[in-house]
Enzyme design. Structure first.
Site, PDB file in Angstrom:
ATOM      1  N   TYR A 159      -9.697  17.909 -25.989  1.00 51.85           N
ATOM      2  CA  TYR A 159      -8.611  18.249 -26.915  1.00 51.85           C
ATOM      3  C   TYR A 159      -8.532  19.742 -27.189  1.00 51.85           C
ATOM      4  O   TYR A 159      -7.451  20.286 -27.369  1.00 51.85           O
ATOM      5  CB  TYR A 159      -8.764  17.467 -28.228  1.00 51.85           C
ATOM      6  CG  TYR A 159      -8.355  16.027 -28.046  1.00 51.85           C
ATOM      7  CD1 TYR A 159      -7.055  15.709 -27.654  1.00 51.85           C
ATOM      8  CD2 TYR A 159      -9.255  14.992 -28.259  1.00 51.85           C
ATOM      9  CE1 TYR A 159      -6.680  14.396 -27.460  1.00 51.85           C
ATOM     10  CE2 TYR A 159      -8.880  13.667 -28.074  1.00 51.85           C
ATOM     11  CZ  TYR A 159      -7.593  13.385 -27.673  1.00 51.85           C
ATOM     12  OH  TYR A 159      -7.205  12.096 -27.484  1.00 51.85           O
TER      13      TYR A 159
ATOM     14  N   GLU B 127     -33.103  -1.521 -24.484  1.00 47.11           N
ATOM     15  CA  GLU B 127     -31.722  -1.409 -24.027  1.00 47.11           C
ATOM     16  C   GLU B 127     -30.698  -1.702 -25.121  1.00 47.11           C
ATOM     17  O   GLU B 127     -29.581  -1.200 -25.088  1.00 47.11           O
ATOM     18  CB  GLU B 127     -31.507  -2.370 -22.839  1.00 47.11           C
ATOM     19  CG  GLU B 127     -30.136  -2.261 -22.206  1.00 47.11           C
ATOM     20  CD  GLU B 127     -29.914  -3.317 -21.115  1.00 47.11           C
ATOM     21  OE1 GLU B 127     -30.910  -3.839 -20.601  1.00 47.11           O
ATOM     22  OE2 GLU B 127     -28.752  -3.598 -20.800  1.00 47.11           O
TER      23      GLU B 127
ATOM     24  N   ASP C 257     -32.741  -5.901 -20.308  1.00 45.36           N
ATOM     25  CA  ASP C 257     -32.369  -7.277 -19.982  1.00 45.36           C
ATOM     26  C   ASP C 257     -32.944  -7.623 -18.609  1.00 45.36           C
ATOM     27  O   ASP C 257     -33.196  -6.732 -17.786  1.00 45.36           O
ATOM     28  CB  ASP C 257     -30.835  -7.413 -19.903  1.00 45.36           C
ATOM     29  CG  ASP C 257     -30.232  -7.575 -21.297  1.00 45.36           C
ATOM     30  OD1 ASP C 257     -30.967  -7.956 -22.228  1.00 45.36           O
ATOM     31  OD2 ASP C 257     -29.012  -7.308 -21.423  1.00 45.36           O
TER      32      ASP C 257
END
Lengths: 370, 628
Positions: A111, A204, A256
């Site tokens: 921006y 995680e 995981d």
């Protein structure tokens, strides 16, 4: 109690030196381009090529690095003129940020460009130019005070001292707030003072991070808990590296039980191909302790089938030299055999605290022998 | 039966056209006004072309009553500076249908002047006003006629005939007709505009009913070489045409009556003298070259009869048996039928043979067709299965059909003579395109002459890009024999060829500003309809159009790629001008300097860009693109 191997003075001095190196580097590049223009020549510079053919795995460094090939960027090439200008502006902007010790985010950079009549099609274009600047200077964007939006968090007995303007000298213990502390610019640049922890556990998921805090894993296992929030952001990886290098803490990773989890661990350990132009972002000694594919069978975890893309990802990773040996190779093979995966939450089947009571101790024990 | 036949016979050509006027383009007031303009303007241009006069044509259309709504009567006047018409021909030329002067075989805009009479006829039946013709063919006296057409009798009715002194030759024709200018105006203006492009040596002015003046001055000072009138090519012939040619070449045995004898005497210069037979023959031999055919036949007969004029008066020829070399006659004096042997070696025998049986096939071919020599004629006779000396007059119907078919099939005739064609030429065409469109790129080509079905034709084409040309191209300007074709574009062969072209191949993309000018010249344009607005896709013509377009398109492609490069360079220059100052600004602060570097030098060094076609640099030829 572990203290930083370096004294506070040394750290501060080192930080200042680093900043000066970056400012010098930016100035040198600017001066060269200034000179070209003054001499009536189209300015140019070379940049390490980030094309796939130039990304090689360095076994010594245990990470992907860029090869020797470089690309010449010239303002004479009209196809490059636009990105040349964008990069010039970014260097100019990063110079201001660094000099004034102000922070910005990737989005904020995108921006901010508009105020200087610099056109970026979208944020991914500006993100890409930021990577260009990293490649030219061989410094991560955080060194120019540009940070990603996503934040991961940290919790545990660690004392830090801020270096950012307005907070210089202030200290903080990172176990004071049970929600954990967001790993942002101020934390990444803070001096690490001392800690009673003996290990760093990177996990995680935010949900498990909260569980670990609730179960006082920090105290029970003398650890600092870090939520990577999926793929670990650069600032988090930097912090992990500093905790390992400066505080001498081993790092273990819990993900995981799927191929993506395995790769999250790998990126913390040895970086990503995307950041092959950067070093110092890796923790080569970090250890992935689970959830392994073999754990799925061993702990009889509830599973879900792997998707097509999971399987494809397995085959892709098999081509990566880092997956050619050890548990990395073995676990990938098991995943492919099982064609099933399990989440960290799968342990809840045997009780909410099963993971901290049973699984974690076993894995911590195992980690010592890895 | 006989009464029906009588009725058929009573329909005059005028009546026929009256009831079939839509065939000739007079179907409604809009189309009729446009067609009438076309016919008169084209007649004027043709007349000037034929005499090698730089045409000045003035077209005026005026409403009889401007306040009336369309359709309404208009006065259409076309004035030219052509040769004018002999006063004695004017009533027939403008007051009958099927009277015209363009009978030869050569390229002309119109045929037989039929269209103009149709326009006059249309004007008369819609307004009941006469055509006003003003003509001077000697630049001294102008004859002015007001003529109505008796449709049933196909005869002119002269209502008024006056003369006055003038100083210029020329013809002015003025008719009053029902028209719709509000609808036809666009087409008429287009017609005048496009005509002036293909007739750059003419000055054409048009005063329209709304008081607007369109002036198209000539911008080429030379008339393209005029076409010559030529004999037909064997491929372009049919049975009926052969039959007529045979009739033309044959003469009946003249009746030897008092009047004929008087004529022979006169032509021999013996009106008052009575010479002996042998003296007459000697005289005839001397004058032979200047004797008309009929007279020669009479002399030939006399040579066998061995009679002087007095004796000749007393007989009647009954039969000439050429194969048996016998001449039969009736002697009034003796009331007897008599026979004379004819000597086949005599030159007079040949004369009679020709007359009775027509020319031998080979003579017929070499004399009456273009580009047939004696050798080819003999070869053809063999091909068609005729004896070379076969007399044309002895052909049976079947043989005639066989001859016609064989003429079409025989491949050893040379290509038709194209001297009867009058293409505009590359230079005037290019000049015209440049003047009309001020384009960035122009290329023109004139293909070598070709032929379809024995009719020679030439394709000329031009292509232009950019400049004043509107986008949305290709805009196709179609011409045939210097006539712009404005209607029925969809089914035209030129449009077909243009539409078949993959312009992307030639680097022409998007909404390009470009035009194609196509001009087909032929002794016979194969129009699809009687309205003469679209050309049929004859294979040979299509091929020539394609070759012409490919040639030009390749030139355009070369230009486009140069132009593309130039545009790129221009874009690049703009990019530099935009970005270099920014780079300068940022690096100044980065380098810790106060003053910006002097980058102007870089921008000034950029080459100036020109995207016009350059004369000095001819577009290079690319390899021809193979037919897909």
């Amino acid at each position: 109690m572990k203290t930083n191997k370096n004294t506070a003075k040394e750290i501060s001095k080192k930080a200042k030196e680093k900043q000066q190196t970056i400012l010098d580097s930016l100035k040198n590049h600017g001066a060269k381009i200034y000179e070209d223009l003054e001499n009536g020549q189209f300015p140019k510079f070379s940049i390490p090529s980030r094309s796939v053919s130039n990304i090689v795995y360095d076994k010594k460094l245990r990470q992907y690095i860029l090869g020797n090939s470089t690309a010449l960027r010239s303002a004479k090439n009209s196809a490059q003129l636009r990105s040349f200008t964008q990069l010039m502006w970014l260097a100019f902007f990063a110079n201001r940020l660094t000099q004034e010790k102000k922070s910005s985010t990737l989005r904020d950079v995108y921006y901010s460009s508009q105020a200087f009549a610099i056109e970026f099609e979208d944020q991914s274009e500006s993100d890409n130019i930021i990577v260009d600047l990293e490649a030219v200077t061989s410094r991560p964007r955080e060194d120019f005070h540009i940070f990603p939006e996503e934040r991961s968090s940290i919790f545990g007995d660690l004392n830090i001292e801020y270096t950012i303007p307005g907070y210089e000298g202030k200290t903080m213990n990172l176990s004071n707030h049970p929600d954990g502390y967001s790993i942002g610019p101020s934390l990444t640049t803070a001096e690490l003072v001392d800690t009673s922890a003996e290990i760093v556990i990177a996990i995680e998921k935010g949900g498990l991070f909260t569980r670990f805090v609730e179960e006082q894993v920090d105290k029970k296992f003398k650890s600092i808990i870090i939520n990577t929030g999926g793929q670990a952001p650069r600032s988090t990886r930097t912090l992990l590296k500093r905790l390992h290098d400066e505080m001498g803490l081993p790092v273990i990773i819990l993900t995981d039980g799927d191929v993506y989890g395995e790769h999250i661990a790998m990126v913390i350990k040895s970086g990503s191909a995307n950041a092959a132009h950067l070093r110092e972002l890796t923790v080569p000694d970090a250890k992935w302790v689970g959830v392994w594919a073999t754990d799925i069978e061993k702990y009889k975890l509830p599973t879900i089938p792997m998707t097509e893309s999971d399987i494809k990802r397995c085959y892709d990773l098999q081509k990566d030299p880092r997956y050619e040996s050890g548990i990395w190779k073995k676990e990938l093979e098991v995943f492919l055999r099982l064609k099933r995966k399990a989440e960290l939450e799968a342990f809840a089947k045997y009780g909410l605290t099963n993971i901290t009571d049973k699984y974690l101790p076993q894995k911590l024990e195992l980690a010592k022998s890895l | 039966m006989s009464s029906i036949k009588e009725k058929f016979n009573q329909i005059s050509p005028s009546e026929f056209f009256y009831s079939n006027r839509d065939l000739a383009g007079f179907s409604n007031p809009t189309r009729s006004l446009y067609t009438a303009v076309r016919e008169f303007v084209e007649n004027a241009l043709d007349a000037c072309d034929q005499m090698g006069i730089l045409p000045e044509v003035q077209l005026t259309i005026k409403a009889v009553d401007p306040d009336k709504p369309d359709p309404k009567p208009y006065i259409l006047t076309v004035k030219d500076n052509g040769p004018g018409i002999d006063a004695k021909h004017i009533p027939l030329a403008f007051g009958t249908v099927l009277y015209g002067s363009k009978f030869g075989l050569k390229q002309a805009r119109g045929m037989f002047g039929l269209g103009a009479t149709m326009a006059i006829l249309y004007g008369q039946i819609t307004t009941n006003k006469p055509v006003i013709v003003k003509s001077s063919n000697d630049a001294k006296i102008q004859n002015q006629f007001e003529i109505l057409l008796d449709i049933q009798k196909n005869k002119p009715i002269i209502q008024k005939h006056t003369t006055k002194d003038v100083s210029k030759k020329g013809l002015s024709v003025s008719i009053c007709l029902e028209g719709d200018y509000s609808k036809a105006g666009n087409k008429i203006r287009d017609y005048v505009y496009e005509t002036s492009l293909i007739t750059p040596y003419a000055t054409i002015t048009f005063d329209d009913p709304k008081g607007q003046k369109f002036h198209h001055p000539r911008f080429v000072k030379e008339i393209p070489p005029p076409p010559t009138i030529i004999r037909p090519h064997p491929h372009g012939i049919d049975v009926e045409r052969i039959r007529r040619m045979i009739v033309e070449s044959q003469f009946e045995i003249p009746t030897i009556d008092d009047a004929m004898i008087e004529k022979v005497r006169k032509d021999l210069g013996l009106s008052k003298q009575n010479l002996s037979f042998s003296a007459i023959m000697t005289k005839a031999k001397k004058k032979w070259k200047n004797l008309p055919r009929q007279v020669r036949v009479v002399i030939a007969l006399m040579s066998f009869l061995k009679m002087d004029f007095e004796k000749l008066n007393k007989i009647r020829i009954e039969d000439i048996d050429v194969p048996n070399k016998k001449l039969y006659y009736w002697d009034f004096g003796e009331s007897l039928s008599k026979t004379v042997e004819m000597d086949p070696e005599s030159q007079y025998y040949k004369q009679l043979t020709n007359t009775v049986q027509g020319e031998p096939l080979t003579t017929f071919l070499t004399k009456r067709f273009q580009r047939v020599g004696p050798t080819t004629a003999v070869k053809f006779a063999e091909f068609a299965g005729f004896k070379p000396e076969k007399r044309m007059g002895t052909l049976t119907n079947e043989e005639l059909v066989n001859l016609s078919d064989s003429l079409q099939k025989f491949e050893d005739f040379m290509a038709p003579d194209s001297s009867c064609l009058a293409p505009l030429g590359e230079e005037p065409l290019e000049k015209g395109i440049k003047k009309f469109f001020n384009p960035d790129f122009t290329a023109v080509v004139q293909r070598p002459p070709s032929a379809y079905s024995g009719f020679p034709f030439i394709v000329e084409m031009g292509i232009a890009y950019g400049g004043d040309i509107k986008s949305g191209g290709p805009h196709v300007y179609r011409y045939a024999n210097r006539i712009p074709l404005l209607y029925d574009e969809g089914s035209d062969v030129v449009i077909k060829v243009v539409n078949d072209t993959d312009w992307g191949r030639y680097k022409v993309k998007g909404d390009p500003p470009f035009i194609i000018v196509s001009h087909i010249c032929s002794t016979r344009i194969p129009y699809k309809t009687a309205g003469k607005e679209n050309v049929a896709d004859r294979q040979e013509i299509e091929r020539e159009l394609r070759l012409a377009l490919q040639f030009l398109s390749r030139k355009l492609a070369a230009f486009m790629s140069k132009r593309g490069q130039a545009e790129m360079a221009k874009k690049r220059a703009n990019l530099y001008a935009k970005y270099i100052p920014m780079i300068a600004e940022f690096c100044t602060e980065l380098a810790g300097k106060k003053k910006e570097p002097n980058y102007k030098k870089i921008l000034d060094d950029l080459e100036p860009v020109d995207i016009k076609q350059t004369e000095s640099e001819p577009v290079e030829e690319e390899k021809p693109i193979e037919n897909q």
